[in-house]
Design an enzyme around this catalytic site. Structure first.
Site, PDB file in Angstrom:
ATOM      1  N   SER A 154      -2.014   0.255  -3.456  1.00 38.83           N
ATOM      2  CA  SER A 154      -2.187  -0.969  -4.312  1.00 38.83           C
ATOM      3  C   SER A 154      -0.517  -1.292  -4.753  1.00 38.83           C
ATOM      4  CB  SER A 154      -3.026  -0.611  -5.623  1.00 38.83           C
ATOM      5  OG  SER A 154      -2.526   0.342  -6.337  1.00 38.83           O
ATOM      6  N   LYS A 155      -0.694  -2.341  -5.491  1.00 35.71           N
ATOM      7  CA  LYS A 155       0.831  -2.714  -5.947  1.00 35.71           C
ATOM      8  C   LYS A 155       1.536  -1.559  -6.680  1.00 35.71           C
ATOM      9  CE  LYS A 155      -0.287  -7.634  -6.584  1.00 35.71           C
ATOM     10  NZ  LYS A 155      -0.692  -8.672  -7.371  1.00 35.71           N
ATOM     11  N   ARG A 156       0.832  -0.666  -7.456  1.00 32.94           N
ATOM     12  CA  ARG A 156       1.592   0.277  -8.251  1.00 32.94           C
ATOM     13  C   ARG A 156       2.236   1.336  -7.234  1.00 32.94           C
ATOM     14  NH1 ARG A 156      -3.617   2.221  -7.972  1.00 32.94           N
ATOM     15  NH2 ARG A 156      -3.849   4.703  -7.529  1.00 32.94           N
ATOM     16  N   GLY A 182       4.060   0.167  -4.754  1.00 29.65           N
ATOM     17  CA  GLY A 182       5.152  -0.555  -4.121  1.00 29.65           C
ATOM     18  C   GLY A 182       4.946  -1.830  -3.572  1.00 29.65           C
TER      19      GLY A 182
END
Length: 484
Positions: A251-253, A255
Site C-alpha cells: 500500500s501507499k505506506r 512508498g
C-alpha cells in the site's frame, strides 16, 4: 482454443503496480500463446470513474509496453469496451434470468438487511440474505412498485456447493450458504460487478480469466451466473497478491505503489516490466534480467507460484541501474533532460547548445545512477564547485602533499592546448614523477581540487568534461582556500 485474455481496470486513477502485474501476466500469456490481449474499462462505479482517469490508464499501459489488441481507442468486433456503454446488453440478460425464475426482485431496505445481518451474526451464521422476497407473487411485486419502491435484483442460488477449477490453485469447493442469494442489480438500476463481468467475459469470448486472488471469493457467484445463462465457463487463474517489505498488503505506506510514481522517479519501463514479471513467476533457468521478447517466450502459468510476492524496492532499483547502464547513451541523456531542467540545473538553451557535452557528462556518471531522478545530484559537480568541504574532503586537503599535487597538476594543464584523455594521462604521470605520490594521495587530491568532494564522476572524465579553463579556475579557488 482461441486464446483471449483481458485486463479490466476501473478508471479511478493511475494503475497500481499490483494491477499492472496482473495486466502484464495477461499480456505475456496471450503473446506466448499467440492470443489476444483485450482492454476493458469497468466504469460502472459512476461516482469514482472519470474520463481523465481512463486516459491515465492508457498512458500507464503504453508507457509500460502493454499494448492491447482490442479495446477503447482501438475498437474490435466484441465492443463496446466500456461497461457504461453496455447497459442495454446487461438488461437483456437480467430480464432473461427474471423470466426464467433464476432471479427475483427484492424490496428489502438497507435497514432491514442490516437487521438480518446482525441477527445472523448473533446466531453464529454467515451474514447472508434470508430470502424474504424470494417468493413474492406478481401481485405483491406490483403493489410494492406502485408505492414507488425501487427493487434490487437478486440471483437465486439453488446449489449448495460450487466447484471452481483454478489453474494455479487447483480445485476449490465453495459452500453457497456463505453468501446466499446475491444482488446482481442495485435499486438504482446499476448492475453489479459479479454480474457484468460474466456477461462481458462470455460475450467477448474470454478464454482465460487471469486476475488477483482477491477475486477468488467472487468466482463461485460468477460460475453460478455462467451456468444459469448457459455460457461456457472460462479457465480461471488467480495470481497471488503483492506484499510490502513488512509482508502486509502493498500500500501507499510502503512508498511508491503506482506505475506513474515509478515513472516520475526515473524508473525505465523495461526495468519495471522485467521486475513485475518476476513477482510470483520465475524463469525456467532462474534468469532475472530478461527482455520483453525473452519473457514472452518463457512465460507459462504453470510457473506462477501460489505464494504471495514481496515487493523489494531495492531489487527493483538495482535492476533499473542495470537497464540504465545498458541504455543507448544518447537516448539515456534525452531521458535525463526533464529531470535536469526541473532541478534548475540547465535550461533548454543550454541543452541545445551543449547536447554533445551533456552526453559525455551523463556517460561519466551513468554507472552511479539507479534512477533517472538522481541525475541532477550527480551532474551538479559540473555546474558548481563545492566549497563546503565535508570531513572526508578536509582530510584529503590536510595531507602534506595535496598542495604540491594541485600546483603541479595545474601547471601542467596551463601549458597544454587542450585537456583531453591523453593529456590527462600524461599529466597524472608527470605529477606522480614530480611530487612522488600515487594512489589516494594523488587521485583524491585532484578530485577534491576540481570538485570539492571525494565522490562523483570518474575522475578522468570529470576533468576532461570540465575543460582546461574550469579546471584551472577551480584548483586556484581551492588553493586560495587552503592558503586561508
Amino acid at each position: 482454443m482461441s486464446i483471449r485474455v483481458r485486463f479490466a481496470p476501473s478508471p479511478t486513477g493511475h494503475i497500481h503496480v499490483g494491477n499492472a502485474r496482473t495486466a502484464l501476466f495477461n499480456y505475456l500469456f496471450a503473446k506466448n500463446m499467440g492470443g489476444k490481449f483485450i482492454l476493458r474499462i469497468e466504469d460502472t462505479d459512476l461516482e469514482r470513474s472519470t474520463v481523465e482517469s481512463e486516459n491515465l490508464i492508457y498512458e500507464d499501459l503504453k508507457w509500460l509496453g502493454l499494448d492491447w489488441d482490442e479495446g477503447p481507442i482501438k475498437g474490435g468486433e466484441f465492443g463496446p469496451y466500456r461497461q457504461t456503454e453496455r447497459f442495454d446488453i446487461y438488461k437483456k440478460y437480467v430480464d432473461k434470468l427474471l423470466e426464467e425464475g433464476k432471479a427475483y426482485k427484492c424490496f428489502c431496505s438497507k435497514e432491514e438487511l442490516e437487521v438480518m445481518k446482525e441477527k445472523a451474526l448473533k446466531e453464529g451464521k454467515p451474514p447472508r440474505y434470508n430470502g424474504k422476497c424470494r417468493n413474492l407473487t406478481e401481485e405483491q411485486i406490483q403493489q410494492l412498485e406502485n408505492k414507488g419502491l425501487k427493487p434490487s435484483i437478486r440471483f437465486k442460488v439453488e446449489q449448495e456447493e460450487v466447484e471452481v477449477n483454478d489453474i494455479i490453485r487447483g480445485n476449490i469447493t465453495f459452500k453457497t450458504d456463505a453468501f446466499g442469494d446475491f444482488i446482481i442489480v442495485r435499486p438504482d438500476g446499476t448492475p453489479v460487478y459479479n454480474f457484468v463481468v460474466v456477461i462481458d467475459d462470455a460475450l467477448m469470448k474470454i478464454s482465460h480469466v487471469i486476475r488477483g486472488d482477491d477475486h477468488l471469493s467472487n468466482t463461485p457467484k460468477q460460475v453460478l451466473i455462467y451456468n444459469a445463462l448457459g455460457f461456457e465457463i472460462p479457465n480461471f487463474a488467480h495470481i497471488p497478491m503483492i506484499l510490502g517489505p513488512d509482508h502486509s498488503k502493498l500500500s501507499k505506506r510502503h512508498g511508491d505503489t503506482s506505475v506513474n510514481q515509478f515513472r516520475e522517479k526515473g524508473y525505465l519501463p523495461e526495468a519495471l516490466f522485467n521486475y513485475l514479471a518476476l513477482l510470483s513467476w520465475s524463469h525456467p533457468e532462474e534468469k532475472e534480467i530478461l527482455s520483453k521478447e525473452e519473457l514472452i517466450k518463457s512465460f507459462t502459468l504453470d510457473r506462477v507460484s501460489k505464494s504471495a510476492a514481496v515487493f523489494d524496492f531495492e531489487k527493483l532499483k538495482w535492476m533499473n541501474g542495470i537497464y540504465i547502464r545498458n541504455k543507448d547513451l544518447v537516448e539515456l541523456t534525452k531521458l535525463c533532460i526533464p529531470y535536469l531542467i526541473n532541478s534548475g540545473l540547465v535550461s533548454n538553451d543550454y541543452i541545445q547548445e551543449n547536447f554533445e557535452k551533456l552526453v559525455k557528462m551523463v556517460e561519466s556518471i551513468r554507472d552511479n545512477l539507479e534512477v533517472l531522478s538522481e541525475v541532477s545530484d550527480y551532474l551538479k559537480v559540473y555546474f558548481c564547485m563545492n566549497t563546503d568541504f565535508d570531513d572526508s574532503a578536509k582530510e584529503i586537503l590536510g595531507y602534506d602533499t595535496t598542495k604540491s599535487v594541485l600546483v603541479s597538476f595545474k601547471n601542467f594543464v596551463e601549458n597544454i592546448d587542450e585537456l583531453n584523455e591523453d593529456n590527462y594521462k600524461i599529466a597524472i604521470k608527470e605529477v606522480q614523477k614530480e611530487v612522488k605520490v600515487k594512489g589516494k594521495k594523488l587521485f583524491m587530491a585532484i578530485r577534491v581540487g576540481v570538485s570539492g568532494t571525494t565522490k562523483g564522476p570518474e575522475l578522468d572524465k570529470l576533468v576532461v568534461n570540465l575543460g582546461k579553463e574550469e579546471v584551472i579556475k577551480r584548483i586556484n579557488q581551492v588553493l586560495n582556500l587552503m592558503g586561508e
